[in-house]
Design an enzyme around this catalytic site. Structure first.
Site, PDB file in Angstrom:
ATOM      1  N   ASN A  13     -20.328  19.246  10.355  1.00  0.00           N
ATOM      2  CA  ASN A  13     -20.158  19.374   8.903  1.00  0.00           C
ATOM      3  C   ASN A  13     -21.171  18.558   8.105  1.00  0.00           C
ATOM      4  O   ASN A  13     -21.334  18.768   6.910  1.00  0.00           O
ATOM      5  CB  ASN A  13     -18.724  18.979   8.501  1.00  0.00           C
ATOM      6  N   LYS A 129     -20.442  24.858  26.654  1.00  0.00           N
ATOM      7  CA  LYS A 129     -20.833  24.382  25.314  1.00  0.00           C
ATOM      8  C   LYS A 129     -21.056  25.567  24.367  1.00  0.00           C
ATOM      9  O   LYS A 129     -21.988  26.361  24.552  1.00  0.00           O
ATOM     10  CB  LYS A 129     -22.137  23.573  25.451  1.00  0.00           C
TER      11      LYS A 129
HETATM   12  N1  LIG Z   1      -6.124  14.852  18.183  1.00  0.00           N
HETATM   13  C1  LIG Z   1      -7.009  15.165  17.235  1.00  0.00           C
HETATM   14  N2  LIG Z   1      -7.225  14.312  16.202  1.00  0.00           N
HETATM   15  C2  LIG Z   1      -8.107  14.615  15.240  1.00  0.00           C
HETATM   16  N3  LIG Z   1      -8.831  15.768  15.207  1.00  0.00           N
HETATM   17  C3  LIG Z   1      -8.656  16.644  16.209  1.00  0.00           C
HETATM   18  C4  LIG Z   1      -7.742  16.388  17.269  1.00  0.00           C
HETATM   19  N4  LIG Z   1      -7.800  17.427  18.143  1.00  0.00           N
HETATM   20  C5  LIG Z   1      -8.689  18.297  17.637  1.00  0.00           C
HETATM   21  N5  LIG Z   1      -9.223  17.839  16.481  1.00  0.00           N
HETATM   22  C6  LIG Z   1     -10.245  18.568  15.722  1.00  0.00           C
HETATM   23  O1  LIG Z   1     -11.494  18.174  16.243  1.00  0.00           O
HETATM   24  C7  LIG Z   1     -12.451  18.282  15.180  1.00  0.00           C
HETATM   25  C8  LIG Z   1     -13.727  17.535  15.580  1.00  0.00           C
HETATM   26  O2  LIG Z   1     -14.415  18.288  16.562  1.00  0.00           O
HETATM   27  P1  LIG Z   1     -15.683  19.186  16.188  1.00  0.00           P
HETATM   28  O3  LIG Z   1     -15.426  19.963  14.920  1.00  0.00           O
HETATM   29  O4  LIG Z   1     -16.044  19.943  17.410  1.00  0.00           O
HETATM   30  O5  LIG Z   1     -16.724  18.035  15.947  1.00  0.00           O
HETATM   31  P2  LIG Z   1     -18.154  17.891  15.243  1.00  0.00           P
HETATM   32  O6  LIG Z   1     -17.877  17.170  13.962  1.00  0.00           O
HETATM   33  O7  LIG Z   1     -18.937  17.066  16.205  1.00  0.00           O
HETATM   34  O8  LIG Z   1     -18.736  19.271  15.044  1.00  0.00           O
HETATM   35  C9  LIG Z   1     -11.701  17.711  14.013  1.00  0.00           C
HETATM   36  O9  LIG Z   1     -12.279  18.090  12.787  1.00  0.00           O
HETATM   37  C10 LIG Z   1     -10.306  18.311  14.220  1.00  0.00           C
HETATM   38  O10 LIG Z   1     -10.200  19.543  13.554  1.00  0.00           O
HETATM   39  N1  LIG Z   2     -25.427  19.380  20.975  1.00  0.00           N
HETATM   40  C1  LIG Z   2     -24.238  19.301  20.336  1.00  0.00           C
HETATM   41  O1  LIG Z   2     -23.300  18.614  20.778  1.00  0.00           O
HETATM   42  O2  LIG Z   2     -24.157  20.047  19.176  1.00  0.00           O
HETATM   43  P1  LIG Z   2     -22.862  20.263  18.274  1.00  0.00           P
HETATM   44  O3  LIG Z   2     -22.317  18.897  17.951  1.00  0.00           O
HETATM   45  O4  LIG Z   2     -23.372  20.977  17.035  1.00  0.00           O
HETATM   46  O5  LIG Z   2     -21.905  21.089  19.067  1.00  0.00           O
END
Ligand SMILES: Nc1ncnc2c1ncn2[C@@H]1O[C@H](COP(=O)(O)OP(=O)(O)O)[C@@H](O)[C@H]1O
Ligand SMILES: NC(=O)OP(=O)(O)O
Length: 320
Positions: A13, A129
């Site tokens: 984000n 991934k």
């Molecule tokens: N136990 C948890 N506590 C908090 N967030 C969680 C949990 N399990 C899943 N999530 C989700 O995981 C998301 C973060 O992972 P992701 O969106 O893949 O990360 P990134 O910010 O690296 O792209 C959080 O925004 C939330 O929606």
């Molecule tokens: N390389 C990698 O972890 O990318 P994202 O966080 O965008 O999934």
């Protein structure tokens, strides 16, 4: 002035929400830079890392769409390096602009970073991934008919995505360069997109077609540069147990033992929160006097003022 050495890993984000145009991603990074500059203002030494899942998947599609014998599509390791360059360029400019607005004379430099993985990593035969855009079931049936070697999975109820191998980092080739930049007062952007996956064969580093998880790569870098803090910034202010359930509980200060218990209970979603929790555990296991933090960009101000966020330590936390 605090003067801590901090590796900050930026979640999706921070760069890309819905609009994948260069302009929208640059604008998102300008907003991100406003939060990051707060660390620099108070004297912390920052090392910035970022993801590339959506961007590298989109780049592969662009490569495939325009490829000819004379203009071949680039392999995935090269595409990761290309996204390190493009996102690093955007981040470098965004942070430089905000530093100048704050009258801070600090340089920022992107390091094309190679992350060593093991040739025998089981991940090479088990792609996990997610990269690139989301598809419907009908769309992936069509894509798979034309690309039988590609694997797709359903991603958290949001649609289907292509998955590629994601081996674990075992070394960061440029970690010494990163430390030299920090010592010179420069803010490095490193292990972007988890780093370019490479294996070492004699004196040669050979690229592997994979995308390393940026949380694990950031952890490895933080360990190797001797960071005081690993901060993983994502879309939520805290890690939760019973996430999104009526009995959801926010974790503020948590130890490795407590997190391991929650992992066994299945509290953290695979591929989203689980790698962050595992990276945080690995970091404080390796550097017991250091801490890891999982929080959101929007909460950075409160983290800096009162330690708000989830703070992970090897044993019970006494201060942030
Ligand atoms: N136990 C948890 N506590 C908090 N967030 C969680 C949990 N399990 C899943 N999530 C989700 O995981 C998301 C973060 O992972 P992701 O969106 O893949 O990360 P990134 O910010 O690296 O792209 C959080 O925004 C939330 O929606
Ligand atoms: N390389 C990698 O972890 O990318 P994202 O966080 O965008 O999934």
């Amino acid at each position: 002035m605090t003067n801590r050495k901090i590796v900050v890993a930026l979640g999706g984000n921070a760069i890309l929400s819905k609009d994948a145009s260069a302009e929208a991603q640059q604008q998102a990074l300008r907003e991100t830079a406003k939060y990051l500059v707060e660390f620099i203002k108070q004297g912390d030494q920052l090392i910035i890392s970022h993801g590339n899942g959506p961007q590298v998947g989109n780049l592969l599609l662009q490569q495939a769409a325009g490829s000819t014998d004379k203009n071949p599509a680039m392999p995935l390791d090269t595409a990761v390096a290309m996204t390190q360059g493009s996102i690093g360029y955007w981040m470098q400019n965004a942070l430089s602009e905000v530093l100048a607005e704050n009258k801070l004379d600090v340089d920022v430099a992107t390091v094309v970073t190679q992350v060593e993985v093991s040739e025998d990593d089981q991940a090479f035969t088990n792609p996990t991934k997610p990269i690139g855009p989301f598809y419907t079931k009908d769309e992936i049936d069509l894509i798979k008919a034309q690309n039988p070697d590609q694997t797709f999975v359903e991603d958290a109820g949001r649609g289907y995505r292509r998955v590629v191998p994601s081996p674990k980092p075992i070394g960061v080739k440029e970690s010494r360069v990163v430390n030299k930049l920090v010592d010179a007062g420069i803010v490095p952007i490193s292990v972007g997109g988890g780093g370019v996956p490479v294996v070492k064969r004699g004196n040669r580093y050979v690229g592997k077609e994979a995308v390393i998880d940026k949380d694990f790569a950031s952890e490895k870098l933080a360990e190797l540069v001797g960071a005081d803090l690993l901060i993983i910034l994502t879309a939520v202010d805290n890690i939760y147990v019973n996430f999104n359930k009526p009995n959801q509980k926010q974790l503020n200060e948590v130890t490795v033992d407590e997190l391991n218990t929650y992992i066994k209970e299945g509290q953290f979603a695979k591929g989203s929160m689980l790698p962050k929790v595992q990276a945080a555990i690995d970091f404080v296991d390796n550097r017991p006097d250091s801490k890891a933090v999982v929080t959101s960009l929007e909460n950075v101000g409160r983290f800096l003022s009162d330690g708000s966020g989830t703070i992970i330590s090897k044993t019970a936390v006494t201060s942030k």
